[in-house]
Motif scaffolding. Sequence first.
Motif, PDB file in Angstrom:
ATOM      1  N   SER A  62      16.356 -54.085 -27.376  1.00 28.18           N
ATOM      2  CA  SER A  62      14.985 -53.606 -27.212  1.00 28.18           C
ATOM      3  C   SER A  62      14.846 -52.841 -25.911  1.00 28.18           C
ATOM      4  N   ASP A  63      15.720 -53.126 -24.938  1.00 28.63           N
ATOM      5  CA  ASP A  63      15.708 -52.435 -23.644  1.00 28.63           C
ATOM      6  C   ASP A  63      17.119 -51.981 -23.301  1.00 28.63           C
ATOM      7  N   VAL A  64      17.248 -50.736 -22.925  1.00 24.78           N
ATOM      8  CA  VAL A  64      18.506 -50.209 -22.400  1.00 24.78           C
ATOM      9  C   VAL A  64      18.178 -49.611 -21.055  1.00 24.78           C
ATOM     10  N   LEU A  65      18.797 -50.158 -20.011  1.00 24.94           N
ATOM     11  CA  LEU A  65      18.515 -49.712 -18.646  1.00 24.94           C
ATOM     12  C   LEU A  65      19.580 -48.758 -18.175  1.00 24.94           C
ATOM     13  N   ILE A  66      19.161 -47.745 -17.427  1.00 24.00           N
ATOM     14  CA  ILE A  66      20.081 -46.771 -16.832  1.00 24.00           C
ATOM     15  C   ILE A  66      19.749 -46.648 -15.368  1.00 24.00           C
ATOM     16  N   GLY A  67      20.761 -46.689 -14.545  1.00 24.29           N
ATOM     17  CA  GLY A  67      20.544 -46.556 -13.103  1.00 24.29           C
ATOM     18  C   GLY A  67      21.400 -45.448 -12.544  1.00 24.29           C
ATOM     19  N   LYS A  68      21.004 -44.967 -11.389  1.00 22.96           N
ATOM     20  CA  LYS A  68      21.775 -43.906 -10.738  1.00 22.96           C
ATOM     21  C   LYS A  68      21.766 -44.141  -9.257  1.00 22.96           C
TER      22      LYS A  68
END
Length: 68
Positions: A62-68
Amino acid sequence: MKISARNQIQGTVVAVTPGAVNGTIKVDIGGGTMITSSITEEAIADLGLAVGDGVTVFIKASDVLIGK
């Protein structure tokens, strides 16, 4: 087997690391990309997962997190 997850990626198991309750499975999906999954030791045994096995990684979240 039909499954609702639309993100299905073929790969090869490159590592199985046991734990007390959950183990980790590292899957090479090509191009130097690895996916690591934490699953129960019971599931690892039921599936008979071992290094070199061809597997399908199913991703449904339900949630896909992306960080940079």
